[in-house]
Design a protein around this motif. Structure first.
Motif, PDB file in Angstrom:
ATOM      1  N   ARG A 123      -5.494  -8.837   4.716  1.00 56.36           N
ATOM      2  CA  ARG A 123      -4.505  -9.801   4.212  1.00 56.36           C
ATOM      3  C   ARG A 123      -3.873  -9.319   2.906  1.00 56.36           C
ATOM      4  NH1 ARG A 123      -8.497 -14.194   4.871  1.00 56.36           N
ATOM      5  NH2 ARG A 123      -8.459 -14.623   7.087  1.00 56.36           N
ATOM      6  N   ARG A 127       0.069  -8.403   2.252  1.00 54.36           N
ATOM      7  CA  ARG A 127       0.807  -9.064   1.173  1.00 54.36           C
ATOM      8  C   ARG A 127       1.345  -8.033   0.182  1.00 54.36           C
ATOM      9  NH1 ARG A 127      -2.866 -12.690  -1.756  1.00 54.36           N
ATOM     10  NH2 ARG A 127      -2.998 -11.070  -3.311  1.00 54.36           N
ATOM     11  N   ARG A 130       4.318  -6.131   1.798  1.00 54.58           N
ATOM     12  CA  ARG A 130       5.496  -7.010   1.873  1.00 54.58           C
ATOM     13  C   ARG A 130       6.127  -7.224   0.496  1.00 54.58           C
ATOM     14  NH1 ARG A 130       2.412  -9.936   5.698  1.00 54.58           N
ATOM     15  NH2 ARG A 130       1.714 -11.313   4.052  1.00 54.58           N
TER      16      ARG A 130
END
Length: 186
Positions: A123, A127, A130
């Protein structure tokens, strides 16, 4: 041919689906496989295995992005092949170089207790990627997802090799800082 038409051929179980996939995405899949395996023969076998994997997966899967779907299959098959061949010989591929570069950033270990941490790490990485500015994200993904050489990344992005190396160094440091801040041992 449009991706939706190719996917429809898979759902119809038409062998034309593989021919159309090969025509549109063969060089894309080969590039991914070759960057990982550094072997023309292994890359070609991986691409053929990708077509078989797509044939088996569609249906039931109905991919939104056929290129991403095929890229993921190709990458998984190539990495599995690379790991199998790694026991017999070492080095030589972009996979080895890219993993060595990330060695100081990404924690290692595969014990069952660390499975939750691995999920959280995934995760965080998503993140992090991105959140990168577009040029940095593109360089990072080309190097560490598609495993392109520094020279290829520079060529694809229109940067000098030294700029790409510098961008990757700074990005890895940002990643290391984020992981340390989140309490993930590196």
């Amino acid at each position: 041919m449009e991706d939706s038409c190719i996917i429809a051929l898979y759902f119809q179980r038409s062998e034309d689906a593989i021919a159309e996939t090969a025509a549109k995405y063969g060089s894309y899949c080969y590039s991914i496989a070759y960057n990982i395996l550094a072997s023309k023969g292994d890359a070609e076998e991986t691409v053929n295995d990708t077509y078989m994997g797509a044939w088996k997966a569609i249906p039931p899967h109905d991919p939104k992005s056929l290129s991403a779907f095929l890229g993921k299959i190709t990458r998984r098959i190539a990495i599995n092949r690379w790991q199998a061949g790694r026991a017999a010989k070492r080095g030589g591929s972009e996979m080895t170089l890219a993993l060595e570069e990330l060695d100081g950033c990404i924690p290692s270990g595969q014990s069952p207790e660390q499975e939750l941490e691995a999920t959280e790490l995934s995760r965080l990485l998503n993140r992090f990627v991105r959140g990168l500015p577009e040029p940095e994200r593109r360089v990072f993904v080309l190097r560490y997802w598609y495993l392109n050489s520094i020279a290829d990344v520079a060529n694809l992005c229109g940067f000098s090799q030294s700029k790409v190396k510098s961008m990757l160094f700074r990005t890895r440091n940002k990643l290391r800082f984020l992981l340390e801040k989140e309490g993930i041992a590196v």
